[in-house]
Design a protein around this motif. Structure first.
Motif, PDB file in Angstrom:
ATOM      1  N   ARG A 127      36.399  33.928  40.956  1.00 16.16           N
ATOM      2  CA  ARG A 127      38.130  35.876  40.981  1.00 16.16           C
ATOM      3  C   ARG A 127      37.380  36.695  40.875  1.00 16.16           C
ATOM      4  O   ARG A 127      37.080  36.759  39.314  1.00 16.16           O
ATOM      5  CB  ARG A 127      38.790  35.471  39.898  1.00 16.16           C
ATOM      6  N   THR A 150      39.425  33.610  44.854  1.00 15.26           N
ATOM      7  CA  THR A 150      41.092  34.716  45.108  1.00 15.26           C
ATOM      8  C   THR A 150      39.515  36.547  44.903  1.00 15.26           C
ATOM      9  O   THR A 150      38.932  36.653  44.109  1.00 15.26           O
ATOM     10  CB  THR A 150      41.508  34.731  44.186  1.00 15.26           C
ATOM     11  N   THR A 152      40.153  39.792  44.058  1.00 14.66           N
ATOM     12  CA  THR A 152      40.529  40.662  43.431  1.00 14.66           C
ATOM     13  C   THR A 152      40.792  42.151  43.808  1.00 14.66           C
ATOM     14  O   THR A 152      40.845  43.261  43.365  1.00 14.66           O
ATOM     15  CB  THR A 152      40.574  41.036  42.060  1.00 14.66           C
ATOM     16  N   ASN A 161      45.350  39.914  36.168  1.00 17.13           N
ATOM     17  CA  ASN A 161      44.157  38.846  36.536  1.00 17.13           C
ATOM     18  C   ASN A 161      43.182  38.468  35.722  1.00 17.13           C
ATOM     19  O   ASN A 161      42.483  37.566  35.737  1.00 17.13           O
ATOM     20  CB  ASN A 161      43.288  40.657  37.229  1.00 17.13           C
ATOM     21  N   TYR A 165      42.237  35.028  36.059  1.00 17.02           N
ATOM     22  CA  TYR A 165      40.614  35.009  36.094  1.00 17.02           C
ATOM     23  C   TYR A 165      40.174  33.816  34.360  1.00 17.02           C
ATOM     24  O   TYR A 165      39.697  32.869  35.047  1.00 17.02           O
ATOM     25  CB  TYR A 165      39.475  35.634  35.527  1.00 17.02           C
TER      26      TYR A 165
END
Length: 321
Positions: A127, A150, A152, A161, A165
């Motif tokens: 992420r 992902t 971001t 986030n 994460y």
């Protein structure tokens, strides 16, 4: 060891405060007030790409043989001896500059260690902001049912986030750690703190000295990213043990109680046989467009404005012995 900032760099002010907090945890070294009484002098951060603010500093001029720079910058030329968190292997020279862990991660008390082997439903995860380096785009193209990837964008550090994460790291056997703007990544050390095996995708990254990185991390060349699902599937049974070894390395070298002693030991080793200047071969890198542009522009700015280094004030200086 005096530790100081020149006062121009706001990032360095925060970094300086973190280094002070780590120093206060050490029972092997102590802060002293005067540079002349110190065994080592540590400058934290630099306001100039060519490090002129430090090179022209009165303290560095008087005590250059025991001065070192601690820098967490992404891209730099090592004009001065010291520890660099994102050290390109082309610059690595144990007598001049060495890699280290980000102090921001060492000071992060929210990184919780979990040794639960049953909750790791992802083979691997990533992420982060994909735009910081092309290899991250390749990572996002991987296909593996038991994984989560992902992008971001620029929202990497938004609180929501950050929660996701860390949840994904906790639920992963392995965590992909591709390089970003610099050759290093915070997530390598965050994985160690949380007891997960990092998969390091950064050809030019130099690992901090001390730990046996082969025991708890996997390095994958940037041109072999597409092989990651097969590589990690074959080593899935080793993930729990590697995670435990990762946490052991964290506790020994990089956690808040160990980080400052590690920094000092690396500087002491360099001081024993330090070079007088960077290797001559390194200077060819100043011809690369990024470095050349930075050096020329900063020198032109100094000549045009006549600005000199900001003097060190008593409030910005402490010393460690």
């Amino acid at each position: 060891m005096p530790s100081a900032t020149t006062g121009e760099n706001q990032w360095a002010q925060s970094e300086f405060a973190r280094v002070r907090s780590l120093a206060e945890r050490s029972d092997r070294h102590q802060l002293v007030e005067r540079p002349q009484d110190a065994d080592l002098i540590l400058f934290v951060g630099t306001a100039n790409f060519d490090m002129w603010d430090l090179r022209s500093h009165s303290c560095w001029k008087l005590y250059s043989q025991k001065c070192f720079l601690l820098s967490g910058g992404d891209r730099f030329f090592p004009f001065l001896p010291g520890l660099y968190a994102s050290l390109d292997q082309r610059f690595f020279d144990p007598r001049w500059c060495r890699p280290y862990c980000y102090t921001r991660v060492s000071c992060d008390e929210s990184l919780e260690y979990s040794d639960n082997p049953d909750g790791r439903r992802y083979l691997f995860s990533f992420r982060g902001n994909v735009s910081t380096h092309p290899v991250r785009t390749v990572v996002m193209q991987l296909s593996q049912p038991d994984s989560v990837l992902t992008d971001t964008g620029a929202q990497s550090y938004v609180a929501a986030n950050r929660i996701l994460y860390r949840d994904e790291i906790r639920n992963s056997q392995f965590v992909l750690c591709p390089r970003g703007a610099g050759v290093s990544s915070f997530r390598v050390f965050e994985c160690l703190a949380m007891g997960r095996a990092p998969v390091i995708i950064a050809d030019d990254w130099t690992a901090p000295l001390g730990p046996d990185w082969s025991q708890f991390s996997i390095r994958v060349p940037e041109n072999q990213v597409e092989q990651i699902p097969q590589i990690l599937a074959a080593r899935s049974e080793q993930a729990v043990l590697m995670g435990r070894l990762a946490r052991q390395a964290w506790d020994q070298f990089f956690c808040a109680n160990a980080a400052f002693d590690y920094i000092v030991s690396q500087c002491q080793q360099m001081a024993e046989n330090r070079r007088s200047r960077p290797r001559l071969a390194l200077y060819r890198h100043l011809l690369r467009p990024f470095f050349f542009k930075k050096c020329v522009l900063q020198r032109a700015f100094r000549l045009a404005t006549g600005r000199a280094a900001v003097p060190l004030s008593d409030s910005e200086s402490t010393s460690v012995r």
